[in-house]
Write an enzyme that holds these catalytic residues in place. Structure first.
Site, PDB file in Angstrom:
ATOM      1  N   TRP A 101     -77.084  22.322  69.970  1.00  0.00           N
ATOM      2  CA  TRP A 101     -76.441  23.618  70.272  1.00  0.00           C
ATOM      3  C   TRP A 101     -77.210  24.827  70.525  1.00  0.00           C
ATOM      4  O   TRP A 101     -77.244  25.552  71.384  1.00  0.00           O
ATOM      5  CB  TRP A 101     -75.441  23.806  69.001  1.00  0.00           C
ATOM      6  CG  TRP A 101     -74.317  22.584  68.909  1.00  0.00           C
ATOM      7  CD1 TRP A 101     -74.148  21.910  68.095  1.00  0.00           C
ATOM      8  CD2 TRP A 101     -73.447  22.436  70.128  1.00  0.00           C
ATOM      9  NE1 TRP A 101     -73.092  20.904  68.398  1.00  0.00           N
ATOM     10  CE2 TRP A 101     -72.786  21.280  69.702  1.00  0.00           C
ATOM     11  CE3 TRP A 101     -73.461  22.525  71.432  1.00  0.00           C
ATOM     12  CZ2 TRP A 101     -72.065  20.460  70.334  1.00  0.00           C
ATOM     13  CZ3 TRP A 101     -72.244  21.697  72.319  1.00  0.00           C
ATOM     14  CH2 TRP A 101     -71.803  20.786  71.569  1.00  0.00           C
ATOM     15  N   ASP A 168     -74.562  31.496  65.564  1.00  0.00           N
ATOM     16  CA  ASP A 168     -73.603  30.553  65.994  1.00  0.00           C
ATOM     17  C   ASP A 168     -73.214  29.878  64.699  1.00  0.00           C
ATOM     18  O   ASP A 168     -73.800  28.887  64.097  1.00  0.00           O
ATOM     19  CB  ASP A 168     -73.914  29.680  66.770  1.00  0.00           C
ATOM     20  CG  ASP A 168     -73.098  28.465  67.435  1.00  0.00           C
ATOM     21  OD1 ASP A 168     -71.762  28.253  66.858  1.00  0.00           O
ATOM     22  OD2 ASP A 168     -73.558  27.403  68.074  1.00  0.00           O
ATOM     23  N   LYS A 192     -63.863  23.226  64.611  1.00  0.00           N
ATOM     24  CA  LYS A 192     -64.675  22.639  63.579  1.00  0.00           C
ATOM     25  C   LYS A 192     -64.005  23.041  62.352  1.00  0.00           C
ATOM     26  O   LYS A 192     -64.230  22.319  61.505  1.00  0.00           O
ATOM     27  CB  LYS A 192     -66.262  22.960  63.661  1.00  0.00           C
ATOM     28  CG  LYS A 192     -66.832  22.827  65.197  1.00  0.00           C
ATOM     29  CD  LYS A 192     -67.278  21.470  65.349  1.00  0.00           C
ATOM     30  CE  LYS A 192     -67.440  20.905  66.824  1.00  0.00           C
ATOM     31  NZ  LYS A 192     -68.417  21.942  67.348  1.00  0.00           N
TER      32      LYS A 192
HETATM   33  C1  LIG Z   1     -69.269  22.186  68.695  1.00  0.00           C
HETATM   34  C2  LIG Z   1     -70.397  23.291  68.636  1.00  0.00           C
HETATM   35  C3  LIG Z   1     -70.682  23.959  69.686  1.00  0.00           C
HETATM   36  C4  LIG Z   1     -69.884  23.838  71.025  1.00  0.00           C
HETATM   37  O1  LIG Z   1     -68.616  24.387  71.145  1.00  0.00           O
HETATM   38  P1  LIG Z   1     -67.635  24.126  72.190  1.00  0.00           P
HETATM   39  O2  LIG Z   1     -66.557  24.888  71.665  1.00  0.00           O
HETATM   40  O3  LIG Z   1     -67.401  22.911  72.479  1.00  0.00           O
HETATM   41  O4  LIG Z   1     -68.256  24.976  73.158  1.00  0.00           O
HETATM   42  C5  LIG Z   1     -71.598  24.782  69.563  1.00  0.00           C
HETATM   43  N1  LIG Z   1     -72.198  25.179  68.317  1.00  0.00           N
HETATM   44  C6  LIG Z   1     -72.012  24.525  67.277  1.00  0.00           C
HETATM   45  C7  LIG Z   1     -73.033  24.627  66.097  1.00  0.00           C
HETATM   46  C8  LIG Z   1     -70.904  23.405  67.380  1.00  0.00           C
HETATM   47  O5  LIG Z   1     -70.942  22.782  66.277  1.00  0.00           O
END
Ligand SMILES: *Cc1c(COP(=O)(O)O)cnc(C)c1O
Length: 355
Positions: A101, A168, A192
């Site tokens: 990511w 993030d 998540k």
């Molecule tokens: C799943 C995830 C993403 C991507 O998320 P989307 O909503 O599918 O764009 C980005 N960063 C992390 C840490 C993730 O676990």
């Protein structure tokens, strides 16, 4: 129907009581005689959902009245990879590369300026968190990823930096206590640890905006969404509502503190079995292990079919590792009951007895 033990990495398990409330609202929302799916996003009922969701996200993180704005945007965390850079990167930005990511975030930022990768754990396929790196003080911001969903590593410390700190937190938001006011911006795809797919929580300190010279299209400009209280265009009504139900559940259970205690217990239970049981070995460096996503492998690959059969028969779902790591990954988000972890541990012990 037998409910599965759901270790899926995302979209993920949510509390059972949230599923019940969420399904009720599809039939009749707030005794309005209307479904949440058919009401106007400008209706008083939904405006109050959005208000409460924005406020509660700040409350859970201890960020009320500290100059932050919470937004529920669309496009996933992946859209934030480019929006952060679009809005904040004038010349140069610093990034910590801790996995897939982070690598994707770096790729998007490069469309907007120079990216300095302050450190990377790519040399060991991201099984650890780099430490003792220097963040350049002349960068526009520093971006990191608090939890690496795919590799099962998690940052335990965030050094204070002199420049805006962007994180993030998609896969560990609301999972542990921290001084969140260290961060100038936090974003997290809901699916998540917070809600269903379709919305992304963005928390941003207003004073970091307005520093870039480029023009920014309305939909990609944080200021647009802040000015309209996250209602510039039709938001993901249902995803925001179910996220609110999950946040209310967390709040009722004792907030982030209570979540952290439970998450630590679940993680300790599983990791101690991974370390004890000679048929398994952990993937991530011990000190960097994630409480959310535990990655592990069999020491003897020939046992794979037998192990897979055992956990599937027990009603366990979503245990296969990401294709870039292989092995197994047990995601233990807030809503995963401790009993699910106990069940997995028992299956690991059963394999040991039968091997
Ligand atoms: C799943 C995830 C993403 C991507 O998320 P989307 O909503 O599918 O764009 C980005 N960063 C992390 C840490 C993730 O676990």
């Amino acid at each position: 129907m037998m409910k599965k033990y759901n270790f899926s990495a995302g979209p993920c398990i949510l509390p059972q009581e949230v599923f019940q409330e969420a399904s009720q609202a599809i039939l009749d929302f707030n005794n309005s005689g209307l479904s949440i799916l058919e009401i106007s996003h400008r209706s008083a009922d939904f405006v109050s959902v959005m208000e409460e969701a924005r406020n509660l996200s700040l409350k859970l993180l201890g960020l009320e009245n500290k100059g932050y704005k919470a937004l529920f945007l669309q496009g996933g965390a992946s859209m934030q990879f480019l929006m952060t850079a679009y809005n904040l990167l004038e010349k140069k930005a610093a990034y910590l590369n801790t996995g897939t990511w982070a690598t994707k975030a770096i790729k998007e930022a490069k469309f907007f300026g120079e990216v300095v990768e302050v450190a990377s754990s790519k040399d060991k396929n991201f099984n650890y968190i780099p430490k003792n790196y220097k963040v350049p003080t002349d960068a526009d911001y520093f971006h990191c990823t608090s939890n690496n969903t795919i590799f099962g590593t998690q940052m335990k410390e965030f050094s204070s930096v002199a420049i805006p700190l962007v994180c993030d937190m998609s896969s560990d938001i609301f999972s542990r206590e921290m001084d969140f006011s260290k961060f100038d911006m936090i974003y997290a795809g809901a699916q998540k640890n917070m809600g269903p797919a379709g919305t992304t929580l963005v928390i941003i300190k207003e004073d970091i905006l307005g520093k870039v010279s480029r023009e920014i299209p309305s939909m990609l400009n944080y200021k647009t969404h802040i000015e309209k209280d996250s209602m510039f265009n039709t938001p993901a009504v249902y995803a925001v509502y179910v996220s609110l139900l999950t946040m209310r559940w967390m709040d009722r259970k004792g907030g982030v503190k209570a979540m952290e205690e439970l998450n630590n217990k679940k993680a300790a239970l599983l990791y101690s079995e991974i370390d004890r049981n000679e048929l398994f070995k952990g993937y991530a460096e011990k000190e960097d292990r994630s409480t959310m996503n535990a990655t592990f492998n069999l020491t003897d690959e020939s046992l794979k079919d037998r192990f897979d059969e055992l956990w599937k028969a027990e009603g366990i779902n979503g245990l296969n590792g990401h294709r870039s790591v292989g092995g197994y990954r047990a995601s233990m988000y807030n809503a995963l009951p401790p009993h699910s972890v106990t069940t997995l541990v028992e299956v690991m012990q059963e394999l040991e007895r039968k091997a």
